[in-house]
Design a protein around this motif. Structure first.
Motif, mmCIF file in Angstrom:
data_model
loop_
_atom_site.group_PDB
_atom_site.id
_atom_site.type_symbol
_atom_site.label_atom_id
_atom_site.label_comp_id
_atom_site.label_asym_id
_atom_site.label_seq_id
_atom_site.Cartn_x
_atom_site.Cartn_y
_atom_site.Cartn_z
ATOM 1 N N LEU A 141 -29.034 -31.827 -31.859
ATOM 2 C CA LEU A 141 -28.292 -32.403 -33.060
ATOM 3 C C LEU A 141 -28.519 -31.631 -34.168
ATOM 4 O O LEU A 141 -27.679 -31.402 -35.011
ATOM 5 N N LEU A 142 -29.860 -31.087 -34.482
ATOM 6 C CA LEU A 142 -30.106 -30.483 -35.729
ATOM 7 C C LEU A 142 -29.409 -29.154 -35.637
ATOM 8 O O LEU A 142 -29.174 -28.580 -36.723
ATOM 9 N N GLY A 143 -29.536 -28.612 -34.565
ATOM 10 C CA GLY A 143 -28.996 -27.120 -34.603
ATOM 11 C C GLY A 143 -27.422 -26.988 -34.711
ATOM 12 O O GLY A 143 -27.105 -26.180 -35.538
ATOM 13 N N VAL A 144 -26.677 -27.756 -34.146
ATOM 14 C CA VAL A 144 -25.178 -27.940 -34.516
ATOM 15 C C VAL A 144 -24.915 -28.499 -35.974
ATOM 16 O O VAL A 144 -24.093 -27.798 -36.491
ATOM 17 N N ALA A 145 -25.920 -29.451 -36.515
ATOM 18 C CA ALA A 145 -25.505 -29.795 -37.775
ATOM 19 C C ALA A 145 -25.580 -28.516 -38.915
ATOM 20 O O ALA A 145 -24.897 -28.474 -39.845
ATOM 21 N N ALA A 189 -18.721 -33.638 -36.580
ATOM 22 C CA ALA A 189 -19.284 -32.284 -35.989
ATOM 23 C C ALA A 189 -19.544 -32.415 -34.440
ATOM 24 O O ALA A 189 -19.418 -31.516 -33.878
ATOM 25 N N LEU A 190 -20.087 -33.569 -34.256
ATOM 26 C CA LEU A 190 -20.720 -33.720 -33.016
ATOM 27 C C LEU A 190 -20.828 -35.150 -32.446
ATOM 28 O O LEU A 190 -21.292 -36.199 -33.359
ATOM 29 N N VAL A 191 -20.617 -35.587 -31.316
ATOM 30 C CA VAL A 191 -20.858 -36.748 -30.695
ATOM 31 C C VAL A 191 -21.950 -36.599 -29.520
ATOM 32 O O VAL A 191 -21.984 -35.593 -28.727
ATOM 33 N N ILE A 222 -15.130 -39.671 -22.276
ATOM 34 C CA ILE A 222 -15.245 -39.288 -23.823
ATOM 35 C C ILE A 222 -15.109 -37.690 -24.102
ATOM 36 O O ILE A 222 -14.326 -37.482 -25.040
ATOM 37 N N SER A 223 -15.256 -36.947 -23.199
ATOM 38 C CA SER A 223 -14.961 -35.423 -23.294
ATOM 39 C C SER A 223 -13.773 -35.186 -23.374
ATOM 40 O O SER A 223 -13.089 -34.088 -24.112
ATOM 41 N N ASP A 224 -12.772 -35.883 -22.688
ATOM 42 C CA ASP A 224 -11.462 -35.833 -22.698
ATOM 43 C C ASP A 224 -10.980 -35.871 -24.159
ATOM 44 O O ASP A 224 -9.811 -35.355 -24.692
ATOM 45 N N ILE A 225 -11.668 -36.718 -24.672
ATOM 46 C CA ILE A 225 -11.140 -37.311 -26.189
ATOM 47 C C ILE A 225 -11.595 -36.164 -27.052
ATOM 48 O O ILE A 225 -10.963 -35.780 -27.902
ATOM 49 N N THR A 226 -12.955 -35.884 -27.044
ATOM 50 C CA THR A 226 -13.543 -34.966 -28.064
ATOM 51 C C THR A 226 -12.929 -33.588 -27.853
ATOM 52 O O THR A 226 -12.844 -32.747 -28.859
ATOM 53 N N ARG A 227 -12.612 -33.264 -26.524
ATOM 54 C CA ARG A 227 -11.850 -31.686 -26.548
ATOM 55 C C ARG A 227 -10.770 -31.720 -27.178
ATOM 56 O O ARG A 227 -10.301 -30.770 -27.809
ATOM 57 N N ARG A 228 -9.946 -32.738 -27.241
ATOM 58 C CA ARG A 228 -8.670 -32.791 -27.711
ATOM 59 C C ARG A 228 -8.886 -32.546 -29.105
ATOM 60 O O ARG A 228 -7.535 -31.955 -29.815
ATOM 61 N N ASP A 229 -9.589 -33.090 -29.736
ATOM 62 C CA ASP A 229 -9.865 -33.123 -31.132
ATOM 63 C C ASP A 229 -10.757 -32.035 -31.600
ATOM 64 O O ASP A 229 -11.081 -31.852 -32.792
ATOM 65 N N ILE A 279 -13.905 -31.413 -30.992
ATOM 66 C CA ILE A 279 -15.490 -32.069 -31.579
ATOM 67 C C ILE A 279 -16.425 -31.613 -30.422
ATOM 68 O O ILE A 279 -16.159 -31.883 -29.220
ATOM 69 N N LEU A 280 -17.561 -31.162 -30.932
ATOM 70 C CA LEU A 280 -18.645 -31.025 -29.713
ATOM 71 C C LEU A 280 -19.043 -32.213 -29.192
ATOM 72 O O LEU A 280 -19.185 -33.359 -29.760
#
Length: 381
Positions: A81-85, A144-146, A164-171, A173-174
């Motif tokens: 979380l913090l590393g991506v943020a 940035a991240l889910v 959920i990953s099908d949705i985040t990948r389309r947008d 988002i990590l």
């Protein structure tokens, strides 16, 4: 005196003999610093890389370099979380988590909120399951991240991570998932799940405490949150804990070998326990999803009693807990039970029972008898 039946495998697991052997071999024979260039250092380095490959194989990672060893799952979650943020904060300032995340995810998320990030907490249904549609509705251009856990540590509910990953990948988002409770109990494959980051904890699948790992898909934007030398691809400085890493590698190989039979073995003991308790305790309520849950996890509410008092009364024969070992000492309603809508009486009577690979049917019979007897004595008081 016969020890109590251990039914708290979601809290921690006994260390497997294969893990002990690997760790001891590392301590005695390959005790060098993995960064040293002489033979002892090279041998220690080889031990670390062999374990890295075993972890990568267990979770279906394409490259072992995508596995970063950490001191525990909490550290891995914080790094995710913090590393991506920290990496994306110049352009993105929004994070999405679920209402039933472990404190190791929720607390760093709340820390980011204190630092000015926007945080959306997605609710769960009465079974503790996140809706992929709710996650989609929560996304923003600056997300940035889910971070959604793979399986809940208290009630065992498994989340629809692939949806959920099908949705985040389309947008673009990590997606991070805390798989500390699922690795070793059910198949966990980063490609099938479609995640960018995944956390695992050694002591949840028969390795030692004090070792975890974070899978980081190649190309994922992330920076270190600890500072020092360049170990673990620069993400986790500090001399590697080679014995614990060696043990994690052994546990990973063991878990991979058990995957074809682990689901049926765990499910058999869990279901036998549930059947015995339901037959003897009128009004017993299952908490969590009836089918989409870990095969070893039985979270139930006993009517008319305190779960804590019940376990105390049965403690000579059963070792279990009322909830997560990380926050189960108080009498406050668990955040997970509150999130699924449990009333005070149902929450008060809740007990988490989790079986493991060593659990036998004789164990189940003894534990069920002890729990039923303790319940009857308490309701008669």
């Amino acid at each position: 005196m016969t020890p109590p039946v251990y039914l708290d495998y979601n809290a921690t697991t006994p260390v497997a003999p294969e893990v002990v052997e690997a760790a001891m071999r590392s301590m005695v024979a390959t005790y060098g610093n993995p960064s040293s260039s002489y033979s002892l250092g090279r041998e220690a380095h080889a031990t670390v890389e062999d374990a890295r490959a075993a972890v990568a194989e267990l979770i279906g990672a394409a490259d072992s370099d995508e596995v970063c060893f950490t001191g525990c799952a909490t550290e891995a979650n914080n790094l995710a979380l913090l590393g991506v943020a920290r990496k994306l904060q110049a352009t993105k300032r929004h994070l999405v988590v679920s209402a039933i995340e472990h404190p190791a995810v929720m607390e760093p998320a709340l820390q980011l909120k204190r630092e000015g990030w926007a945080l959306t907490v997605v609710p769960v249904d009465g079974f503790g399951r996140v809706s992929a549609a709710d996650v989609k509705a929560a996304l923003r251009p600056d997300t940035a991240l889910v971070s959604i856990m793979h399986a809940n540590n208290e009630i065992g509910t498994i989340q629809p991570i692939r949806e959920i990953s099908d949705i985040t990948r389309r947008d673009g988002i990590l997606l991070h998932t805390d798989a500390a409770q699922s690795v070793g109990k059910i198949p966990v494959d980063v490609e099938t799940l479609g995640v960018d980051l995944l956390t695992l904890a050694g002591h949840k699948f028969y390795a030692t405490k004090g070792i975890g790992a974070l899978y980081v898909r190649r190309g994922t934007p992330i920076v270190n949150i600890l500072f020092g030398a360049g170990q673990e691809h620069g993400l986790r400085p500090g001399t590697e804990n080679v014995p614990a890493i060696a043990g994690l590698g052994a546990a990973s190989r063991l878990a991979r070998g058990r995957l074809p039979s682990v689901d049926a073995r765990l499910r058999a003991t869990r279901d036998a326990l549930q059947e015995r308790l339901q037959a003897a305790v009128p009004g017993l309520v299952l908490n969590g999803h009836p089918t989409e849950r870990l095969p070893n996890t039985l979270h139930v509410s006993f009517p008319g009693v305190s779960g804590r008092a019940l376990l105390q009364a049965a403690s000579e024969h059963v070792a279990a807990s009322v909830g997560s070992a990380c926050h189960s000492t108080g009498d406050a309603v668990s955040g997970v039970l509150a999130a699924i809508g449990c009333d005070a009486a149902r929450a008060a009577g809740a007990v988490r029972l989790s079986t493991g690979w060593p659990t036998t049917m004789d164990d189940i019979e003894r534990a069920a008898n002890a729990l039923v007897l303790a319940w009857r004595r308490l309701v008669e008081l």
